[in-house]
Design a protein around this motif. Structure first.
Motif, PDB file in Angstrom:
ATOM      1  N   LEU A 115       0.842  -1.186   0.000  1.00 39.40           N
ATOM      2  CA  LEU A 115       0.000   0.000   0.000  1.00 39.40           C
ATOM      3  C   LEU A 115       0.883   1.243   0.000  1.00 39.40           C
ATOM      4  N   ALA A 116       0.395   2.292  -0.620  1.00 37.75           N
ATOM      5  CA  ALA A 116       1.063   3.590  -0.554  1.00 37.75           C
ATOM      6  C   ALA A 116       0.183   4.533   0.257  1.00 37.75           C
ATOM      7  N   VAL A 117       0.758   5.146   1.264  1.00 40.58           N
ATOM      8  CA  VAL A 117       0.030   6.137   2.051  1.00 40.58           C
ATOM      9  C   VAL A 117      -0.095   7.399   1.198  1.00 40.58           C
ATOM     10  N   THR A 118      -1.314   7.867   1.027  1.00 43.86           N
ATOM     11  CA  THR A 118      -1.537   9.072   0.224  1.00 43.86           C
ATOM     12  C   THR A 118      -1.320  10.299   1.109  1.00 43.86           C
ATOM     13  N   GLY A 153       3.225  -0.264  -9.345  1.00 46.25           N
ATOM     14  CA  GLY A 153       3.166  -1.608  -8.783  1.00 46.25           C
ATOM     15  C   GLY A 153       2.480  -1.778  -7.453  1.00 46.25           C
ATOM     16  N   ALA A 154       2.022  -0.708  -6.832  1.00 49.98           N
ATOM     17  CA  ALA A 154       1.322  -0.853  -5.555  1.00 49.98           C
ATOM     18  C   ALA A 154      -0.007  -1.574  -5.761  1.00 49.98           C
ATOM     19  N   ASP A 155      -0.431  -2.285  -4.744  1.00 44.82           N
ATOM     20  CA  ASP A 155      -1.705  -3.005  -4.800  1.00 44.82           C
ATOM     21  C   ASP A 155      -2.869  -2.152  -4.327  1.00 44.82           C
ATOM     22  N   GLY A 156      -2.557  -1.045  -3.676  1.00 46.00           N
ATOM     23  CA  GLY A 156      -3.608  -0.174  -3.172  1.00 46.00           C
ATOM     24  C   GLY A 156      -3.011   0.982  -2.415  1.00 46.00           C
ATOM     25  N   VAL A 157      -3.868   1.713  -1.731  1.00 47.50           N
ATOM     26  CA  VAL A 157      -3.424   2.880  -0.976  1.00 47.50           C
ATOM     27  C   VAL A 157      -4.081   2.916   0.394  1.00 47.50           C
ATOM     28  N   VAL A 158      -3.498   3.723   1.250  1.00 46.87           N
ATOM     29  CA  VAL A 158      -4.116   4.103   2.509  1.00 46.87           C
ATOM     30  C   VAL A 158      -4.640   5.522   2.310  1.00 46.87           C
ATOM     31  N   CYS A 159      -5.911   5.723   2.577  1.00 43.26           N
ATOM     32  CA  CYS A 159      -6.521   7.035   2.404  1.00 43.26           C
ATOM     33  C   CYS A 159      -7.718   7.131   3.334  1.00 43.26           C
ATOM     34  N   SER A 160      -8.283   8.310   3.463  1.00 38.12           N
ATOM     35  CA  SER A 160      -9.506   8.409   4.238  1.00 38.12           C
ATOM     36  C   SER A 160     -10.669   7.891   3.393  1.00 38.12           C
ATOM     37  N   ALA A 161     -11.737   7.526   4.053  1.00 43.60           N
ATOM     38  CA  ALA A 161     -12.906   7.005   3.340  1.00 43.60           C
ATOM     39  C   ALA A 161     -13.467   8.015   2.353  1.00 43.60           C
ATOM     40  N   HIS A 162     -13.261   9.288   2.629  1.00 42.91           N
ATOM     41  CA  HIS A 162     -13.882  10.338   1.821  1.00 42.91           C
ATOM     42  C   HIS A 162     -13.290  10.452   0.419  1.00 42.91           C
ATOM     43  N   GLU A 163     -12.123   9.881   0.185  1.00 42.29           N
ATOM     44  CA  GLU A 163     -11.527   9.929  -1.147  1.00 42.29           C
ATOM     45  C   GLU A 163     -11.667   8.623  -1.923  1.00 42.29           C
ATOM     46  N   VAL A 164     -12.257   7.614  -1.309  1.00 43.89           N
ATOM     47  CA  VAL A 164     -12.284   6.282  -1.932  1.00 43.89           C
ATOM     48  C   VAL A 164     -13.062   6.286  -3.241  1.00 43.89           C
ATOM     49  N   ARG A 165     -14.233   6.880  -3.237  1.00 48.22           N
ATOM     50  CA  ARG A 165     -15.080   6.834  -4.433  1.00 48.22           C
ATOM     51  C   ARG A 165     -14.368   7.455  -5.626  1.00 48.22           C
ATOM     52  N   ALA A 166     -13.711   8.583  -5.404  1.00 45.63           N
ATOM     53  CA  ALA A 166     -13.022   9.260  -6.509  1.00 45.63           C
ATOM     54  C   ALA A 166     -11.844   8.446  -7.028  1.00 45.63           C
ATOM     55  N   LEU A 167     -11.067   7.847  -6.135  1.00 46.56           N
ATOM     56  CA  LEU A 167      -9.895   7.101  -6.609  1.00 46.56           C
ATOM     57  C   LEU A 167     -10.292   5.781  -7.263  1.00 46.56           C
ATOM     58  N   LYS A 168     -11.385   5.192  -6.820  1.00 51.82           N
ATOM     59  CA  LYS A 168     -11.859   3.963  -7.471  1.00 51.82           C
ATOM     60  C   LYS A 168     -12.294   4.240  -8.914  1.00 51.82           C
ATOM     61  N   GLN A 169     -12.824   5.415  -9.151  1.00 53.28           N
ATOM     62  CA  GLN A 169     -13.230   5.768 -10.507  1.00 53.28           C
ATOM     63  C   GLN A 169     -12.032   5.854 -11.433  1.00 53.28           C
ATOM     64  N   ILE A 170     -10.887   6.247 -10.893  1.00 53.28           N
ATOM     65  CA  ILE A 170      -9.674   6.385 -11.699  1.00 53.28           C
ATOM     66  C   ILE A 170      -8.866   5.089 -11.732  1.00 53.28           C
ATOM     67  N   CYS A 171      -8.759   4.412 -10.599  1.00 50.90           N
ATOM     68  CA  CYS A 171      -7.875   3.240 -10.483  1.00 50.90           C
ATOM     69  C   CYS A 171      -8.604   1.909 -10.622  1.00 50.90           C
ATOM     70  N   GLY A 172      -9.919   1.908 -10.571  1.00 47.92           N
ATOM     71  CA  GLY A 172     -10.678   0.667 -10.697  1.00 47.92           C
ATOM     72  C   GLY A 172     -11.011   0.048  -9.356  1.00 47.92           C
ATOM     73  N   GLU A 173     -12.005  -0.809  -9.360  1.00 45.02           N
ATOM     74  CA  GLU A 173     -12.503  -1.415  -8.128  1.00 45.02           C
ATOM     75  C   GLU A 173     -11.520  -2.385  -7.494  1.00 45.02           C
ATOM     76  N   GLU A 174     -10.634  -2.971  -8.282  1.00 48.58           N
ATOM     77  CA  GLU A 174      -9.703  -3.969  -7.754  1.00 48.58           C
ATOM     78  C   GLU A 174      -8.548  -3.337  -6.980  1.00 48.58           C
ATOM     79  N   PHE A 175      -8.314  -2.054  -7.191  1.00 51.01           N
ATOM     80  CA  PHE A 175      -7.235  -1.361  -6.495  1.00 51.01           C
ATOM     81  C   PHE A 175      -7.685  -1.102  -5.059  1.00 51.01           C
TER      82      PHE A 175
END
Length: 234
Positions: A115-118, A153-175
Motif C-alpha cells: 500500500l502507498a500512504v496518500t 506496482g502498488a496493490d492499493g493505498v491508505v486514504c480516508s474514506a472520503h476519497e475512496v469513491r473518486a480514486l476507485k473511478q480512476i484506479c478501478g474497483e480492484e485497487f
C-alpha cells in the motif's frame, strides 16, 4: 489481504499488547502493527502475533531512497505479513523499488500486498496548501498519488474514506483502499480530521478498515469490535 477490519495495536510494548488481547479474548482477528510497537519490539512482535493466528498489516510507512526501500522491503517480505506500506510522496521509483523488494524477498511465496500512504487522515486542506505548498485539493492529491502508486506496482493505498469513491473511478474497483480514521458513533475524532464510521466507509467503497481507539479505548473492546463488524457487514 483477507479480512476487512484491522485492529490498530498502538501500544507501548508486547506486555501491554498481550494483556489487551488476552483480557478481551482477541485471538485470530486481523491487526495493525504500527511504529510504536514495531520500533520497541522489532520483528519478534510479528512472529508472536502470527503464532496467535492474527493476520498482520505492518504499518511503518517507509520513505527513503529507492535502494534503501528495496533492501528493507526484501527483509519485511520474510515476516509473513498480509500488508505493508510506504509513503506515496516518496515517488514512483521508490514505490517500484518497494514492490520489487517484496517480490524478491518472498522466495516464490505470495508477497505481502503493498500500500502507498496518500495523505494522513490527520491532515486538512490548510496544512496541505499553507505548509506543504501543494496547491490542489486533498481529493485531487489523493487520487493523483493513488494513480502514481498503481502505475508503479502498488496493490492499493491508505486514504480516508472520503476519497475512496473518486480514486476507485480512476484506479478501478480492484485497487485496494484501506481506510484509517474510522470512528464508531460513540467515540470522538481525537486528532483525526477526515474520519468516517464503518458504515459510511463501506458505502463509499473502502476495502478494509483500520480501527484503533474506538476499539482499544472502549469500555468493552470486544463489543466495540463486534459493532464495527456488524455495521460493516450490514
Amino acid at each position: 489481504m483477507n479480512k476487512p477490519i484491522y485492529i490498530a495495536l498502538d501500544f507501548n510494548d508486547w506486555q501491554e499488547t498481550e494483556r489487551f488481547l488476552d483480557l478481551h479474548n482477541f485471538n485470530n482477528e486481523a491487526v495493525k502493527v504500527g511504529m510504536e510497537l514495531f520500533y520497541r519490539e522489532g520483528p519478534d512482535v510479528v512472529k508472536r502475533l502470527r503464532d496467535r493466528g492474527h493476520e498482520i498489516f505492518l504499518d511503518i510507512k517507509l520513505h527513503d531512497i529507492p535502494t534503501t526501500i528495496y533492501k528493507a522491503m526484501k527483509n519485511i517480505a520474510k515476516l509473513d505479513i498480509a500488508l505493508t506500506n510506504v509513503h506515496g510522496l516518496g515517488g514512483g521509483e521508490m514505490i517500484r523499488a518497494a514492490k520489487e523488494g517484496l517480490l524478491d524477498g518472498s522466495d516464490g511465496a505470495k508477497a505481502p500486498d503493498l500500500l502507498a500512504v496518500t495523505l494522513l487522515t490527520s491532515m486538512h486542506e490548510e496544512t496541505l496548501q499553507s505548509e506543504l505548498k501543494i496547491n490542489h485539493s486533498i481529493e485531487d492529491t489523493v487520487v493523483h498519488l493513488a494513480k502514481l502508486s498503481q502505475i508503479n506496482g502498488a496493490d492499493g493505498v491508505v486514504c480516508s474514506a472520503h476519497e475512496v469513491r473518486a480514486l476507485k473511478q480512476i484506479c478501478g474497483e480492484e485497487f485496494l483502499a484501506v481506510t484509517p480514521g474510522i470512528r464508531l458513533l460513540s467515540h470522538g475524532s481525537d486528532d483525526q480530521k477526515r474520519v468516517a464510521t464503518p458504515k459510511l466507509a463501506k458505502e463509499l467503497g473502502a476495502d478494509a478498515l483500520v480501527i484503533g481507539r474506538s476499539i482499544t479505548l472502549a469500555d468493552d473492546p470486544k463489543q466495540a469490535y463486534k459493532l464495527a463488524k456488524e455495521e460493516w457487514e450490514a
